[in-house]
Scaffold this active site. Structure first.
Site, PDB file in Angstrom:
ATOM      1  N   VAL A 105      34.046 114.947  -6.289  1.00 50.36           N
ATOM      2  CA  VAL A 105      34.056 115.451  -4.912  1.00 50.36           C
ATOM      3  C   VAL A 105      33.450 116.842  -4.797  1.00 50.36           C
ATOM      4  CG1 VAL A 105      36.355 116.520  -5.016  1.00 50.36           C
ATOM      5  CG2 VAL A 105      35.499 115.621  -2.843  1.00 50.36           C
ATOM      6  N   ALA A 156      39.836 116.826 -13.649  1.00 47.92           N
ATOM      7  CA  ALA A 156      39.826 115.892 -12.520  1.00 47.92           C
ATOM      8  C   ALA A 156      38.455 115.886 -11.876  1.00 47.92           C
ATOM      9  CB  ALA A 156      40.876 116.280 -11.489  1.00 47.92           C
ATOM     10  N   ASP A 157      38.028 114.714 -11.470  1.00 46.51           N
ATOM     11  CA  ASP A 157      36.809 114.602 -10.683  1.00 46.51           C
ATOM     12  C   ASP A 157      37.109 114.540  -9.192  1.00 46.51           C
ATOM     13  OD1 ASP A 157      34.123 113.913 -12.419  1.00 46.51           O
ATOM     14  OD2 ASP A 157      35.974 113.512 -13.489  1.00 46.51           O
ATOM     15  N   ARG A 158      38.274 114.034  -8.843  1.00 49.74           N
ATOM     16  CA  ARG A 158      38.710 114.051  -7.447  1.00 49.74           C
ATOM     17  C   ARG A 158      40.220 113.857  -7.408  1.00 49.74           C
ATOM     18  NH1 ARG A 158      35.739 111.734  -2.186  1.00 49.74           N
ATOM     19  NH2 ARG A 158      33.971 112.240  -3.512  1.00 49.74           N
ATOM     20  N   ALA A 165      41.583 110.984  -9.820  1.00 49.26           N
ATOM     21  CA  ALA A 165      40.503 110.274 -10.507  1.00 49.26           C
ATOM     22  C   ALA A 165      39.946 111.175 -11.594  1.00 49.26           C
ATOM     23  CB  ALA A 165      39.403 109.891  -9.526  1.00 49.26           C
TER      24      ALA A 165
END
Length: 364
Positions: A93, A253-255, A263
């Protein structure tokens, strides 16, 4: 000294090609947006914060030498190219948030009659460069907040290792260090801060199949830093937590959804399940730019799926039986119920309090 994955000065951008590590340290020149999209999509640069920084800086490099006829054409260029960069890897994100912020800035500058097109361009370049500096500062704050949270929790639980004056053993997954950010790192920044405090007894890192970011990148950083570290296979985590007195797990974390569902690199979810079973605290370390309050839960997060070849081959060598089908999601979603705390540059939050706390921070 931590590794430098991004080299930037106005008009010039190079990234350390992470596909070649650890065997070769080679920088790739990024001359503009098309190069930026390719290095992100091919995972020559990866890690949600680094993706955003490289994406935005690739646009800065592209527009720096250009002379725009008017502010409208510059605004259109900025908006179109940033939206294109978001498509390179949609799960992370940070790139979307950075793009939205810069598009908003471009619209504000476009409407400001007191500045001309040249001033507008330079203000935009200043803003992209400020993101690079802010990311490093945010990572250091994440490291400090995370180290404090882990040490306080394990001290109460009595999980420090006997005879090591409060030192701890931690486990991390994938790569969240200097190679995944503008510098210092998120989850690995927490590890780095523990080491700086003299409180890191040992760090374990997973290999992180199928792309092996742990074996290739995190291990590379840990060796570079001379931290006491051990690489383990992804399938060893349960045995590790049972046998090695690991005090905490910390991942990136990526999102992060507004309810705390997270995620992150595939394999994170199963580590969280195992940590819960063994009563090991499980922390997510992420900047506020990784938190997407517009998404109510993990079911709404788009999960990128990668090519079969990443599973069936190592380099040019096939390791899987020809003809076998593959399922290769790049990420999984860890439910908030498995997460002890979400470490940000502004503090550590329980998933249940995340939305309210972040909303207040953004409004202040």
């Amino acid at each position: 000294m931590s590794l430098q994955s991004i080299k930037y000065s106005r008009g010039s951008l190079e990234i350390l090609d992470q596909l070649l590590l650890p065997g070769q340290s080679k920088y790739v020149v990024v001359r503009g947006v098309e190069d930026g999209w390719k290095v992100i999509n091919k995972m020559q640069v990866r890690g949600a914060p680094a993706i955003a920084i490289v994406g935005c800086l690739s646009l800065a490099v592209e527009i720096n030498p250009e002379d725009f006829e008017n502010k409208k054409s510059l605004r259109q260029e900025i908006e179109g190219k940033l939206n294109y960069l978001v498509s390179a890897r949609p799960t992370a994100v940070n790139m979307k948030i950075a793009a939205d912020e810069l598009i908003t800035l471009a619209n504000e500058l476009y409407k400001d009659e007191a500045i001309d097109v040249t001033q507008m361009k330079h203000r935009f370049l200043d803003a992209t460069e400020a993101m690079l500096k802010k990311d490093i500062a945010d990572n250091r704050a994440i490291g400090a907040n995370g180290a404090q949270a882990i040490l306080q929790r394990v001290a109460k639980a009595g999980k420090t290792t006997a005879g090591t004056t409060g030192s701890v053993r931690v486990l991390t997954h994938c790569n969240t260090g200097s190679l995944a950010t503008a510098g210092y790192g998120t989850a690995l920044g927490v590890v780095r801060q523990l080491a700086e405090l003299g409180k890191l007894e040992h760090v374990y890192c997973t290999e992180t199949r199928p792309y092996n970011q742990g074996a290739r990148l995190t291990a590379y950083e840990l060796v570079h830093e001379k931290f006491p570290a051990t690489l383990v296979l992804d399938s060893m985590v349960a045995a590790l937590l049972r046998a090695k007195n690991v005090a905490a797990v910390v991942v990136g974390a990526d999102r992060v959804a507004s309810n705390g569902d997270t995620a992150n690199k595939i394999g994170t979810y199963q580590i969280a399940v195992v940590a819960k079973h063994h009563d090991v605290p499980f922390y997510v370390a992420a900047p506020l730019t990784s938190i997407d309050l517009a998404i109510p839960g993990g079911d709404h997060i788009i999960i990128e799926e990668r090519p079969d070849r990443e599973m069936t081959h190592v380099g040019e060598h096939r390791i899987a039986a020809p003809g076998i089908n593959c399922w290769n999601p790049a990420f999984d979603v860890t439910p908030a119920s498995l997460i002890t705390g979400i470490i940000t540059e502004r503090g550590v939050f329980k998933p249940a309090e995340l939305k309210e706390a972040i909303t207040k921070l953004l409004e202040s």
